[in-house]
Design an enzyme around this catalytic site. Structure first.
Site, PDB file in Angstrom:
ATOM      1  CG  HIS A   1      -1.368   1.185   1.297  1.00 32.28           C
ATOM      2  ND1 HIS A   1      -2.701   1.456   0.363  1.00 32.28           N
ATOM      3  CD2 HIS A   1      -1.376   2.384   2.361  1.00 32.28           C
ATOM      4  CE1 HIS A   1      -2.751   2.628   1.516  1.00 32.28           C
ATOM      5  NE2 HIS A   1      -2.465   3.181   2.415  1.00 32.28           N
TER       6      HIS A   1
ATOM      7  CG  ASP B   1       8.043  18.933 -25.339  1.00 30.19           C
ATOM      8  OD1 ASP B   1       8.123  18.332 -23.779  1.00 30.19           O
ATOM      9  OD2 ASP B   1       7.123  18.451 -26.511  1.00 30.19           O
TER      10      ASP B   1
ATOM     11  CD1 TRP C   1       6.269   2.751   4.388  1.00 30.48           C
ATOM     12  CD2 TRP C   1       8.481   3.158   2.397  1.00 30.48           C
ATOM     13  NE1 TRP C   1       6.697   3.363   4.718  1.00 30.48           N
ATOM     14  CE2 TRP C   1       7.916   4.542   3.475  1.00 30.48           C
ATOM     15  CE3 TRP C   1       8.712   3.949   1.940  1.00 30.48           C
ATOM     16  CZ2 TRP C   1       8.201   5.737   2.955  1.00 30.48           C
ATOM     17  CZ3 TRP C   1       9.859   4.993   1.448  1.00 30.48           C
ATOM     18  CH2 TRP C   1       9.097   5.847   2.435  1.00 30.48           C
TER      19      TRP C   1
ATOM     20  CB  SER D   1      10.942   6.665 -13.529  1.00 32.42           C
ATOM     21  OG  SER D   1       9.706   7.574 -13.911  1.00 32.42           O
ATOM     22  CB  SER D   2      12.215   9.507  -9.370  1.00 29.73           C
ATOM     23  OG  SER D   2      11.322   8.984  -9.386  1.00 29.73           O
TER      24      SER D   2
ATOM     25  CG  HIS E   1      13.016  14.421   6.872  1.00 28.93           C
ATOM     26  ND1 HIS E   1      11.183  14.456   7.862  1.00 28.93           N
ATOM     27  CD2 HIS E   1      12.662  15.867   6.639  1.00 28.93           C
ATOM     28  CE1 HIS E   1      11.006  14.317   7.436  1.00 28.93           C
ATOM     29  NE2 HIS E   1      11.404  15.398   6.906  1.00 28.93           N
TER      30      HIS E   1
ATOM     31  CD  GLU F   1      10.354  10.307  -1.428  1.00 30.72           C
ATOM     32  OE1 GLU F   1      10.779  10.538  -2.315  1.00 30.72           O
ATOM     33  OE2 GLU F   1       8.509   9.677  -1.978  1.00 30.72           O
TER      34      GLU F   1
ATOM     35  CE1 TYR G   1      10.640  17.348   5.573  1.00 31.54           C
ATOM     36  CE2 TYR G   1       8.715  18.818   5.236  1.00 31.54           C
ATOM     37  CZ  TYR G   1       9.865  18.296   6.296  1.00 31.54           C
ATOM     38  OH  TYR G   1       9.544  18.306   7.254  1.00 31.54           O
TER      39      TYR G   1
ATOM     40  CB  SER H   1       1.807  29.221  -4.001  1.00 28.67           C
ATOM     41  OG  SER H   1       1.907  28.300  -2.553  1.00 28.67           O
TER      42      SER H   1
ATOM     43  CG  HIS I   1      12.146  13.443  12.581  1.00 32.81           C
ATOM     44  ND1 HIS I   1      12.648  15.119  11.768  1.00 32.81           N
ATOM     45  CD2 HIS I   1      11.672  12.349  11.722  1.00 32.81           C
ATOM     46  CE1 HIS I   1      11.621  14.484  10.337  1.00 32.81           C
ATOM     47  NE2 HIS I   1      11.132  13.367  10.354  1.00 32.81           N
ATOM     48  CG  HIS I   2      11.580   9.159  10.242  1.00 27.40           C
ATOM     49  ND1 HIS I   2       9.850   8.817   9.333  1.00 27.40           N
ATOM     50  CD2 HIS I   2      12.276  10.716   9.881  1.00 27.40           C
ATOM     51  CE1 HIS I   2      10.054  10.493   9.164  1.00 27.40           C
ATOM     52  NE2 HIS I   2      11.343  10.895   8.707  1.00 27.40           N
TER      53      HIS I   2
ATOM     54  CB  THR J   1       6.208  24.606   7.491  1.00 28.26           C
ATOM     55  OG1 THR J   1       7.426  23.743   7.533  1.00 28.26           O
ATOM     56  CG2 THR J   1       5.240  23.696   6.584  1.00 28.26           C
TER      57      THR J   1
ATOM     58  CE  LYS K   1       5.470  26.334   0.581  1.00 29.65           C
ATOM     59  NZ  LYS K   1       6.254  27.503   0.397  1.00 29.65           N
TER      60      LYS K   1
ATOM     61  NE  ARG L   1       3.031   3.217  11.232  1.00 30.13           N
ATOM     62  CZ  ARG L   1       4.217   3.154  10.476  1.00 30.13           C
ATOM     63  NH1 ARG L   1       5.633   4.677  10.952  1.00 30.13           N
ATOM     64  NH2 ARG L   1       4.678   3.492   9.169  1.00 30.13           N
TER      65      ARG L   1
END
Lengths: 178, 266, 524
Positions: C76, C105, C141, C168-169, C252, C254, C256, C267, C301-302, C327, C330, C449
């Protein structure tokens, strides 16, 4: 078009560099751990006790043991704790017995807690990371000689030394096949 | 944490203990659990206040600055002063949070002067407890009543099982009002040991040793679970701690020491 | 939403039908491919979520065995992150970036095609592992060893497919940066770019810096498993925690990557429907850049519960709290944009407003998680699940949906049905909260979890969350219906489809021509 080419070249180099960086993190992490005692990593090379003087502080060192992956081994410290004088070398040993009916190859991995005191726990001789071969039913004494460095901060409490014994017979077999 | 806030929090806290509709963590029975709870509530209240202010302004704007109400758009679109203000104020609030947080963290990581040491080892899928000084050693796994009920298609009503998924065959017994040092490791993969009412969790990592301390102030039975994914039965390896006065603990030790002694005679 | 190219076919001998889509190098076509693919993956990942929520509806095991449940939670996440959210943002980038900067293009059109076509191949491989005898990946994951090293035959396929997704990314990111830095219309300085372009530029740099690190980490997993290395096993002198450091150094930034383009979308939409310029454009750019830079020094922090030294715990607590500052800036700027504007509440605006409120709630739980001693109680519980679903679902996903409603008239020349759009909005918003808000409670109450079954005191909120999840899923079927209904409308949209819309794309006809800005426009 050259603007685009230059951008692509620089970015591709950055990608390769970041891939290399992830591998560089391996020795960086190791070095960082040794300097800061992170994760209870202790010295890997035998410590030569030249500059240490005895001092009048005493520390309790506790010894514990673990057997990884429920391997058929008996592995215990001969004494579970010692009160030691800082700056003086001490000897103790762990006892290992092969409870299976086959020869086994084993290796031990040390860990010290609290991590911030790991750097002061110097091993002069130890059996960590030396592969042992132990026959079925055999009993072995695995000795360590250690010394607590004078640099140990004054307010430290007990230090715990833990060894985990791994049965790596399968890995040995596979490399022998090559 | 000043006395007034503690008073307010402890007066409001009982509101949150409505049995199954538990919305909050328990204040717990040890200094570390208490400290975590107090910090949690402090930060929570601060975020509630910030939320009320920010959303309040938003809703006001959504109501009053509508085209359908005839509002005409203003043309301002920048202000350095305002940017500085709403950068500095949040920063100051964060510093205010960081001070008690740091103090609490230092307190939690101080395992010195413990009276007894217990080594906890995580296995797939159970725990092993070794009382280092007292020479007691045993495995603790999910009790049969829960294990039978949880099988797929068991047709057993789990609501009728006592402490379903939170009961074990052998409980970990600890003395109250004693600083206990818990050493954590694992035999196979990473697990984590957690009994929320007595302290925060820590990972149990194979080949490495971690430590935390507990000092349980009230006798009782406290339940927790493994909290690091460790394979298929990660959800089925609970922890049960029975905290008893020191005398009872000593009796329990002498009863159980025999098992250990038998082990050593090889 | 494909452009009619019959007349072009004759002039340029372009293929039609299936071959058009396989060989296209047109940014609009490729944008559409990414968006449709992402929608499909959203439903595949969503189906897995429904398996999870069906099992968690009641205590006891009713539908699946624990091993399969773990495969569902793992897949998932992989599908939603790498198959739904990231491709959707890339699709939006493809459609919008060239038009917004006045370019014909992307910089590398053929690479663009390849970057897309890697995805269906990689996901077919990844999903196929669910049908292996040993099952698909089930270690989460995050693939922590040693657990992930116990995995069955799926492991090399999972690693290979993640490598492909990463490639790809990375190729897409190179394309985005090369386009933005080199192909802006004359007069469009960096500080005149639309804010969406800025957020994608910064996101692309994050991708370049972080995805290769993931590649390194999973390669190390592969060699530990099959080639005798011991990066992560204590027996060989390695450390399982080392993996976590390398993974989260990628992980991390990722997250963002998963939110910065959403910030850009919000925005764009708030000013359009407030009929007022974005407040503090410069500040918004600097805040986005600060968030990106800070994202590299918060990763542990993870990992607060691994047994880090005190100094490390304090450092990461402080840097993580710090990231709340830009943050917050914003959020304040968005509110200041709305303030004294002249607002209307069409569907894109509704989703954007819901984003601000609900993402901020996710930010509050994030701030609570940043406090290390408190995190010792939150870590690996449903409190964390609640936090990241709030920032990802009413966060990233709402922004993507808002963007689709907003730009649909530009892409297709057709207007969606506004009443249906509003119904979709309200159903989605109500169900998203019913699904995820109770998770805060069960997490605080002690539910871990990644468990398929739970102690009975967690039943009530889990039931509510499961009902919410099914409601949320059904609401998205309405979205698909709205899309198809729109495509059957006649072309009626104006060039500037929204009264307050600004930007070069709105100077083009609706639908935008297959080739636009073959000659760059003048920008003042």
């Amino acid at each position: 078009m050259t603007g685009i080419k230059s951008t692509i070249t620089k970015l591709s180099l950055a990608v390769v560099a970041m891939y290399g960086f992830s591998y560089a993190l391996v020795p960086i992490y190791d070095t960082f751990c040794e300097i800061t005692g992170l994760n209870g990593k202790t010295n890997e090379i035998a410590y030569v006790a030249n500059d240490i003087k005895e001092d009048n502080r005493f520390v309790t060192v506790k010894f514990i043991s673990n057997v990884a992956n429920s391997a058929p081994l008996y592995f215990e410290p001969s004494v579970s704790e010692m009160t030691v004088q800082v700056g003086k070398p001490y000897n103790t040993h762990y006892v290992m017995k092969n409870n299976s009916s086959k020869q086994l190859h084993t290796t031990a991995s040390p860990s010290v807690t609290p991590g911030k005191h790991a750097e002061y726990f110097k091993k002069i001789e130890c059996f960590c990371f030396n592969q042992q071969t132990i026959n079925a039913g055999e009993v072995k004494d695995l000795g360590i000689q250690f010394i607590i460095d004078n640099e140990l901060p004054n307010d430290s409490g007990d230090i715990v030394l833990s060894y985990t014994m791994f049965d790596i017979s399968n890995n040995i077999k596979e490399t022998n096949k090559l | 944490m000043n006395r007034l806030s503690i008073l307010i929090i402890s007066m409001l806290a009982p509101l949150t203990t409505l049995a199954d509709w538990e919305v909050n963590m328990s204040r717990g029975v040890s200094p570390t659990a208490n400290a975590a709870y107090d910090l949690h509530m402090l930060i929570f209240y601060i975020t509630v206040v910030i939320g009320i202010v920010v959303f309040g302004v938003m809703f006001y704007s959504i109501y009053h600055h509508r085209k359908s109400k005839g509002a005409k758009p203003a043309s301002f679109h920048e202000s350095t002063t305002v940017e500085v203000i709403w950068t500095v104020i949040p920063f100051v609030i964060l510093v205010g949070m960081a001070i008690p947080a740091t103090k609490t963290l230092i307190m939690m990581e101080d395992t010195r002067n413990s009276e007894i040491t217990v080594k906890v080892t995580g296995y797939q899928w159970m725990w092993k407890y070794d009382y280092v000084e007292d020479d007691v050693s045993f495995f603790s796994k999910l009790a049969d009543s829960s294990n039978e009920a949880r099988q797929l298609g068991s047709k057993i009503d789990v609501n009728k099982v006592d402490n379903y998924l939170l009961n074990v065959d052998n409980e970990m017994v600890l003395p109250t009002n004693t600083k206990v040092r818990i050493l954590l490791t694992a035999s196979d993969v990473i697990h984590a040991w957690w009994v929320p009412e007595i302290t925060g969790k820590k990972d149990a990592i194979p080949g490495y040793i971690n430590e935390l301390w507990v000092d349980i102030k009230e006798p009782g039975v406290y339940r927790g679970q493994c909290t690091e994914l460790c394979g298929k039965d990660h959800g089925f390896m609970p922890i049960v701690v029975r905290a008893v006065p020191k005398q009872e603990y000593t009796k329990w030790v002498s009863l159980n020491q025999k098992n250990r002694v038998a082990d050593k005679s090889k | 939403m494909s452009v009619n190219i019959d007349h072009l076919k004759e002039e340029h001998h372009q293929p039609s039908g299936l071959m058009r889509w396989i060989t296209t190098t047109n940014h609009k076509d490729i944008g559409s491919l990414y968006l449709w693919f992402s929608l499909l993956m959203f439903f595949v990942g969503g189906l897995m979520a429904l398996v999870i929520r069906a099992e968690l509806f009641q205590p006891g095991l009713q539908f699946v065995v624990p091993g399969f449940f773990n495969q569902m939670t793992t897949m998932h996440a992989l599908i939603m992150i790498f198959g739904a959210v990231m491709p959707a943002f890339v699709g939006l980038a493809n459609w919008q970036l060239p038009m917004m900067i006045g370019a014909p293009d992307m910089a590398l059109p053929r690479l663009n095609n390849w970057s897309f076509w890697i995805l269906p191949f990689a996901f077919t491989m990844l999903l196929s592992t669910l049908f292996f005898e040993s099952g698909g990946p089930a270690a989460g994951w995050t693939l922590y060893p040693p657990l992930s090293l116990q995995g069955g035959n799926s492991m090399p396929f999972v690693i290979f497919s993640i490598h492909l997704l990463g490639a790809s990314s990375i190729l897409g990111a190179i394309n985005v940066i090369a386009t933005i830095l080199n192909m802006r219309a004359p007069g469009m300085t960096l500080m005149k770019m639309p804010i969406f372009v800025w957020t994608w530029l910064i996101t692309a740099f994050l991708l370049i810096a972080s995805m290769p690190v993931l590649a390194g980490a999973i390669t190390m997993l592969l060699t530990d498993r099959f080639y005798g290395t011991s990066f992560f096993t204590a027996a060989g002198g390695g450390d399982p925690v080392l993996f976590q450091h390398i993974f989260w150094f990628f992980g991390h930034p990722e997250v963002y990557i998963l939110i910065l383009p959403a910030f850009g979308i919000v925005s764009t939409i708030i000013p359009a429907f407030s009929r007022k310029k974005l407040f503090g454009y410069d500040s918004m750019v600097y805040a986005t850049a600060s968030i990106a830079l800070l994202s590299f020094i918060v990763w542990a922090h993870h990992m607060f519960t691994v047994g880090m030294p005190l100094a490390g715990e304090i450092f990461f607590m402080f840097t993580t709290m710090l990231i709340a500052v830009p943050t917050g800036v914003k959020v304040f700027n968005w509110v200041a944009t709305m303030w004294k504007g002249s607002m209307t509440f069409e569907t894109p605006m509704l989703f954007a407003l819901a984003f601000i409120i609900l993402f901020t709630i996710g930010g509050f739980s994030g701030l609570m998680l940043a406090i290390t001693p408190a995190d010792f109680q939150y870590h690996d519980t449903y409190f964390v699940v609640a936090h990241f679903h709030y920032v990802l679902v009413p966060g990233a996903v709402f922004a993507i949906i808002a963007a689709v409603y907003y730009w649909l008239p530009k892409w297709t020349g057709k207007m969606y049905n506004e009443t249906l759009g509003k119904i979709h909005f309200w159903m989605t918003t109500i169900f998203v909260n019913i699904t995820f808000f109770p998770m805060h409670f069960v997490g605080l109450a002690g539910m871990p979890r990644r468990i398929p079954d739970y102690a009975v005191q967690f039943t009530d909120f889990n039931m509510i969350a499961s009902v919410g999840a099914f409601g949320f899923g059904l609401s998205q079927l309405l979205f698909v219906y709205i899309l198809f209904l729109t495509l059957r409308q006649p072309v009626t949209a104006a060039d500037k489809s929204w009264e307050g819309a600004e930007g070069l794309e709105w100077t083009l006809p609706s639908p935008a021509p297959y080739h636009s800005f073959d000659t760059p426009p003048k920008v003042d």
